[in-house]
Design a protein around this motif. Structure first.
Motif, PDB file in Angstrom:
ATOM      1  N   THR A  13     -39.887  -4.923 -92.932  1.00  0.00           N
ATOM      2  CA  THR A  13     -38.974  -3.898 -93.440  1.00  0.00           C
ATOM      3  C   THR A  13     -39.294  -3.485 -94.874  1.00  0.00           C
ATOM      4  N   GLY A  14     -40.158  -4.259 -95.547  1.00  0.00           N
ATOM      5  CA  GLY A  14     -40.496  -3.940 -96.937  1.00  0.00           C
ATOM      6  C   GLY A  14     -41.553  -4.909 -97.441  1.00  0.00           C
ATOM      7  N   GLY A  15     -41.756  -4.884 -98.770  1.00  0.00           N
ATOM      8  CA  GLY A  15     -42.825  -5.678 -99.358  1.00  0.00           C
ATOM      9  C   GLY A  15     -42.574  -7.175 -99.309  1.00  0.00           C
ATOM     10  N   SER A  16     -41.337  -7.594 -99.579  1.00  0.00           N
ATOM     11  CA  SER A  16     -41.051  -9.032 -99.608  1.00  0.00           C
ATOM     12  C   SER A  16     -41.324  -9.664 -98.246  1.00  0.00           C
ATOM     13  N   GLU A  17     -40.883  -8.963 -97.198  1.00  0.00           N
ATOM     14  CA  GLU A  17     -41.087  -9.505 -95.855  1.00  0.00           C
ATOM     15  C   GLU A  17     -42.579  -9.533 -95.503  1.00  0.00           C
ATOM     16  N   ALA A  18     -43.307  -8.514 -95.952  1.00  0.00           N
ATOM     17  CA  ALA A  18     -44.749  -8.478 -95.692  1.00  0.00           C
ATOM     18  C   ALA A  18     -45.431  -9.667 -96.369  1.00  0.00           C
ATOM     19  N   VAL A  19     -44.999  -9.989 -97.607  1.00  0.00           N
ATOM     20  CA  VAL A  19     -45.584 -11.132 -98.324  1.00  0.00           C
ATOM     21  C   VAL A  19     -45.234 -12.434 -97.601  1.00  0.00           C
ATOM     22  N   ASP A  20     -43.992 -12.562 -97.147  1.00  0.00           N
ATOM     23  CA  ASP A  20     -43.605 -13.767 -96.413  1.00  0.00           C
ATOM     24  C   ASP A  20     -44.453 -13.951 -95.155  1.00  0.00           C
ATOM     25  N   SER A  41     -46.352 -13.542-112.063  1.00  0.00           N
ATOM     26  CA  SER A  41     -46.486 -12.435-111.105  1.00  0.00           C
ATOM     27  C   SER A  41     -45.192 -12.207-110.331  1.00  0.00           C
ATOM     28  N   TYR A  42     -45.123 -11.099-109.632  1.00  0.00           N
ATOM     29  CA  TYR A  42     -43.974 -10.791-108.793  1.00  0.00           C
ATOM     30  C   TYR A  42     -44.464 -10.420-107.399  1.00  0.00           C
ATOM     31  N   HIS A  43     -43.914 -11.103-106.399  1.00  0.00           N
ATOM     32  CA  HIS A  43     -44.312 -10.809-105.017  1.00  0.00           C
ATOM     33  C   HIS A  43     -43.098 -10.639-104.107  1.00  0.00           C
ATOM     34  N   GLY A  44     -41.942 -10.330-104.686  1.00  0.00           N
ATOM     35  CA  GLY A  44     -40.768 -10.073-103.859  1.00  0.00           C
ATOM     36  C   GLY A  44     -39.688 -11.119-104.024  1.00  0.00           C
ATOM     37  N   ASN A  45     -38.592 -10.884-103.330  1.00  0.00           N
ATOM     38  CA  ASN A  45     -37.364 -11.635-103.564  1.00  0.00           C
ATOM     39  C   ASN A  45     -37.007 -12.677-102.517  1.00  0.00           C
ATOM     40  N   MET A  97     -52.567 -12.501-104.967  1.00  0.00           N
ATOM     41  CA  MET A  97     -52.439 -11.746-106.227  1.00  0.00           C
ATOM     42  C   MET A  97     -52.367 -10.250-105.921  1.00  0.00           C
ATOM     43  N   GLU A  98     -51.903  -9.485-106.912  1.00  0.00           N
ATOM     44  CA  GLU A  98     -52.098  -8.040-106.852  1.00  0.00           C
ATOM     45  C   GLU A  98     -53.507  -7.787-107.401  1.00  0.00           C
ATOM     46  N   PRO A  99     -54.333  -6.981-106.735  1.00  0.00           N
ATOM     47  CA  PRO A  99     -55.704  -6.775-107.240  1.00  0.00           C
ATOM     48  C   PRO A  99     -55.723  -6.198-108.655  1.00  0.00           C
ATOM     49  N   ILE A 102     -49.630  -4.615-111.324  1.00  0.00           N
ATOM     50  CA  ILE A 102     -48.654  -3.679-111.890  1.00  0.00           C
ATOM     51  C   ILE A 102     -47.552  -4.489-112.576  1.00  0.00           C
ATOM     52  N   ASN A 103     -47.148  -5.560-111.902  1.00  0.00           N
ATOM     53  CA  ASN A 103     -46.020  -6.340-112.408  1.00  0.00           C
ATOM     54  C   ASN A 103     -46.365  -7.213-113.613  1.00  0.00           C
ATOM     55  N   LEU A 104     -47.640  -7.249-113.982  1.00  0.00           N
ATOM     56  CA  LEU A 104     -48.021  -7.914-115.235  1.00  0.00           C
ATOM     57  C   LEU A 104     -48.485  -6.857-116.234  1.00  0.00           C
ATOM     58  N   MET A 130     -54.321 -10.043-100.752  1.00  0.00           N
ATOM     59  CA  MET A 130     -54.132  -9.013-101.761  1.00  0.00           C
ATOM     60  C   MET A 130     -52.777  -8.347-101.519  1.00  0.00           C
ATOM     61  N   ASP A 131     -51.891  -8.490-102.489  1.00  0.00           N
ATOM     62  CA  ASP A 131     -50.578  -7.853-102.404  1.00  0.00           C
ATOM     63  C   ASP A 131     -50.720  -6.446-102.971  1.00  0.00           C
ATOM     64  N   GLU A 132     -50.807  -5.471-102.059  1.00  0.00           N
ATOM     65  CA  GLU A 132     -50.979  -4.058-102.470  1.00  0.00           C
ATOM     66  C   GLU A 132     -49.675  -3.280-102.285  1.00  0.00           C
ATOM     67  N   VAL A 133     -48.556  -4.010-102.369  1.00  0.00           N
ATOM     68  CA  VAL A 133     -47.251  -3.352-102.198  1.00  0.00           C
ATOM     69  C   VAL A 133     -47.070  -2.259-103.254  1.00  0.00           C
ATOM     70  N   ALA A 134     -47.438  -2.563-104.497  1.00  0.00           N
ATOM     71  CA  ALA A 134     -47.277  -1.577-105.568  1.00  0.00           C
ATOM     72  C   ALA A 134     -48.539  -0.730-105.759  1.00  0.00           C
ATOM     73  N   THR A 135     -49.713  -1.308-105.507  1.00  0.00           N
ATOM     74  CA  THR A 135     -50.968  -0.594-105.803  1.00  0.00           C
ATOM     75  C   THR A 135     -51.444   0.275-104.643  1.00  0.00           C
ATOM     76  N   ALA A 159     -46.344  -1.755 -98.599  1.00  0.00           N
ATOM     77  CA  ALA A 159     -44.957  -1.283 -98.401  1.00  0.00           C
ATOM     78  C   ALA A 159     -44.808  -0.006 -99.234  1.00  0.00           C
ATOM     79  N   LYS A 160     -43.702   0.119 -99.965  1.00  0.00           N
ATOM     80  CA  LYS A 160     -43.433   1.237-100.878  1.00  0.00           C
ATOM     81  C   LYS A 160     -44.012   2.580-100.392  1.00  0.00           C
ATOM     82  N   ALA A 161     -45.217   2.943-100.868  1.00  0.00           N
ATOM     83  CA  ALA A 161     -45.751   4.290-100.609  1.00  0.00           C
ATOM     84  C   ALA A 161     -46.146   4.517 -99.157  1.00  0.00           C
TER      85      ALA A 161
END
Ligand SMILES: Cc1ncc(COP(=O)(O)O)c(C=O)c1O
Length: 304
Positions: A13-20, A41-45, A97-99, A102-104, A130-135, A159-161
């Protein structure tokens, strides 16, 4: 659209679930349960996402997975040596990691770090996530930020875009062998994962990106260069350095309270920017036109 051998998507449903899902897939595929990530880093909630995220949160939330080691930026030869020490026991399921982080504050790793990391992962049977949720989808100037490095991730999270921000959707994308482990042993049911309405929005967004990717990425490069030029010419009160990858723009003041002060002033003037620690973060829409970009930068110039 996904690069390399990434072939199979799992719904979220979103980035956090994708990371899980990515963490789960890595554990199932390798039979290991430790992780390595970047400090701060940040990878979701979710509990999984928070566990591989900033470790300061650990003090407040004792339920986090305890087996995640952190690498402190900058990402160079020295930090690579620490990765090597951590991975050589061959008990780490994945490095996440995010490649380009953004969150750093748009942390761009040295290319040698990324090549070395991919090599270490391959040699120790550690998966590379590679967490590309933001990138993902053009933010850093290429469709995926991973493409800027000589690496082949085993798993990518998006996710996101994927819906242009207009629907809740995420995806964990894996190579065929990792996907097989997930299909055989994983839990990936999600009631609202890939809900028909979100799917309709995603098909429209991805269709647009596919049809216009050349122009979109060219516009990102042009606007990015314009922003760089404007920022370099601004009379900052505190010396600022810039970390720019496409339309992910970090302005580093080396001073947290100054970054917060400028952010608050910009907000008051009608320009939304984020502040991440010592940095301001500018993330304009990829299709922003020159006049609007200029207007935003004018506001920033007034606020510094
Ligand atoms: C890199 C990264 N990973 C994961 C997430 C979590 O995504 P979501 O908010 O869709 O759960 C975010 C959200 O900002 C993110 O930037």
């Amino acid at each position: 659209m996904s690069p390399g051998s990434l072939k199979k998507c799992f719904r979220a449903t979103g980035g956090s679930e994708a990371v899980d899902l990515a963490l789960q897939a890595a554990m199932l595929h390798t039979g290991r349960s430790k992780f390595v990530s970047l400090e701060g880093s940040y990878h979701g909630n979710t509990i999984g996402g928070l566990s591989v995220g900033a470790s300061e949160y650990r003090e407040d939330c004792k339920n986090l997975l305890t087996r995640c080691y952190k690498i402190k930026p900058p990402l160079n030869a020295k930090s690579l040596a620490r990765v090597e020490t951590l991975l050589k026991e061959r008990d780490v399921a994945a490095f996440i990691m995010e490649p380009i982080s953004i969150n750093l504050g748009v942390l761009i790793p040295e290319p040698e770090f990324m090549t070395g990391l991919a090599d270490l992962c391959r040699r120790t049977g550690t998966l590379l996530i590679m967490d590309e949720v933001a990138t993902g989808f053009g933010r850093t100037g290429t469709l995926f930020a991973s493409e800027q490095f000589d690496i082949e991730p085993d798993i990518m999270c998006v996710a996101k875009a994927i819906t242009g921000g207009l629907g809740g959707m995420g995806a964990m994308i894996a190579t065929a062998p990792v996907a097989k482990s997930m299909e055989e042993k994983g839990h990936f049911y999600s009631t609202y994962g890939w809900h028909p309405r979100s799917v309709a929005v995603a098909i429209a967004a991805l269709g647009y990106i596919t049809r216009h990717s050349q122009r979109l990425l060219k516009d990102v490069a042009t606007t990015s260069a314009y922003c760089r030029e404007r920022l370099m010419a601004m009379p900052f009160k505190k010396p600022a350095s810039f970390r720019i990858a496409g339309l992910a723009i970090g302005v580093d003041f080396g001073d947290e309270s100054h970054a917060a002060e400028v952010q608050a002033k910009c907000r008051h003037e009608g320009l939304l920017v984020a502040n991440e620690g010592d940095s301001l973060l500018l993330l304009p829409a990829l299709n922003i036109d020159r006049a609007v970009a200029a207007q935003g930068l004018d506001i920033l110039e007034r606020c510094i």
